[in-house]
Write an enzyme that holds these catalytic residues in place. Structure first.
Site, mmCIF file in Angstrom:
data_model
loop_
_atom_site.group_PDB
_atom_site.id
_atom_site.type_symbol
_atom_site.label_atom_id
_atom_site.label_comp_id
_atom_site.label_asym_id
_atom_site.label_seq_id
_atom_site.Cartn_x
_atom_site.Cartn_y
_atom_site.Cartn_z
ATOM 1 N N TRP A 10 0.637 -1.328 -0.450
ATOM 2 C CA TRP A 10 0.194 0.044 -0.248
ATOM 3 C C TRP A 10 0.184 1.305 0.257
ATOM 4 C CZ3 TRP A 10 -4.406 -1.418 3.895
ATOM 5 C CH2 TRP A 10 -5.067 -2.689 4.077
ATOM 6 N N LYS A 11 1.996 0.470 -0.346
ATOM 7 C CA LYS A 11 2.783 2.588 0.343
ATOM 8 C C LYS A 11 2.438 3.334 1.535
ATOM 9 C CE LYS A 11 4.443 1.175 -4.763
ATOM 10 N NZ LYS A 11 5.391 1.424 -5.472
ATOM 11 N N GLY A 173 4.946 1.191 -11.006
ATOM 12 C CA GLY A 173 4.161 2.731 -11.160
ATOM 13 C C GLY A 173 4.032 3.484 -12.313
ATOM 14 N N SER A 212 4.147 -2.744 -11.819
ATOM 15 C CA SER A 212 3.049 -2.524 -12.884
ATOM 16 C C SER A 212 1.820 -3.785 -12.983
ATOM 17 C CB SER A 212 2.228 -1.874 -14.177
ATOM 18 O OG SER A 212 3.741 -0.486 -13.891
ATOM 19 N N GLY A 233 1.752 -2.755 -5.808
ATOM 20 C CA GLY A 233 1.667 -1.224 -5.696
ATOM 21 C C GLY A 233 0.627 -0.758 -6.069
ATOM 22 N N GLY A 234 0.499 0.201 -6.629
ATOM 23 C CA GLY A 234 -1.519 0.525 -7.473
ATOM 24 C C GLY A 234 -2.359 0.378 -7.354
#
Ligand code: PEP
Length: 254
Positions: A10-11, A173, A212, A233-234
């Protein structure tokens, strides 16, 4: 033979309210009995509360970083024992953002890896090349160096209780994922490097692809023989998207 894993990084995103919504959404995923191991990695401050939301579910809790030291005068740091204490089972080490933005070198990453394992946490060791390194033909050399620093201090045996993540920096990202063939090539190379020391451990080691990963490309990446899931991630911040990625991993397993 290898159970796939999908880990959501989730950064530095989220809030207590959003996290609860996100977890509820992820829990709708149909993972079945043979589905992937799913790990969510919120920021430190949300670990305890997220862990409570995950209690009684099959989802595991991971942290995004850990201090190399066990305890003491390290203002702002969080130890492996503390992560264990709040319910973590996994921790990401050596993420490229930690390397690039916070000056973490291979040695500190290796120390963090060992600190996590000493407390019984499963490190998810990230390796990956920059665009410049790839374009100058140095991908293999860079990822081998990042892996070797752990292999050299600790040997291949430690990978019986670890996960490796290949995360090309140029794909993180950016919306530009590695192609399945590009990912497979590096994963095979990493696996072979560990096999040179211990073939059994290498055969059982999960190597995740990160960069990604989305619902639209997850299935083709996870279909590659040496890609054992994803570090996301995102797309892990969108409950529906992350759930579909987990379900793509499940489809691969069955
Ligand atoms: C990551 O942060 O580990 C990552 C892979 O990010 P993204 O999926 O957004 O590229």
């Amino acid at each position: 033979m290898r159970r796939l894993m999908v880990a959501g990084n989730w950064k530095m995103h989220g809030s207590r309210a959003n996290n609860a919504q996100l977890v509820n959404h992820i829990l709708l995923a149909d993972l079945g009995e043979d589905g992937p191991e799913v790990v969510v990695c919120p920021p430190f401050v949300y670990l305890w509360e997220t862990g409570r939301l995950l209690r009684g579910t099959s989802l595991a809790l991971g942290a995004q970083d850990v201090c190399a030291a066990a305890a003491g005068a390290h203002t702002g740091e969080v130890s492996a024992a503390m992560l264990k204490d709040v319910g973590c089972s996994h921790v990401i080490v050596g993420h490229s953002e930690r390397r690039a933005l916070y000056g973490e070198d291979d040695q500190i990453v290796a120390r963090k890896f060992m600190a996590a394992q000493r407390e019984g946490l499963m490190p998810v060791l990230c390796v990956g090349e920059t665009l410049e390194e790839r374009e100058s033909g140095r991908t293999a050399e860079v990822v081998a160096r990042q892996l070797d620093v752990v292999l050299d201090v600790a040997g291949a045996g430690v990978f019986a209780r670890a996960v490796l993540a290949y995360e090309p920096v140029w794909a993180i990202g950016t919306g530009k994922n590695a192609t399945p063939d590009q990912a497979q090539e590096v994963h095979a190379l990493l696996r072979a490097r560990i096999a040179a020391q211990d073939a059994k451990i290498s055969a059982c080691l999960r190597i995740l692809y990160g960069g990604s990963v989305k619902a639209v490309n997850a299935a083709e990446l996870f279909a590659m023989p040496d890609v054992d899931g994803g570090l996301v991630g995102g797309a892990s911040l969108n409950g529906d998207e992350f759930r579909r990625i987990c379900e793509a991993a499940r489809a691969q397993a069955s």
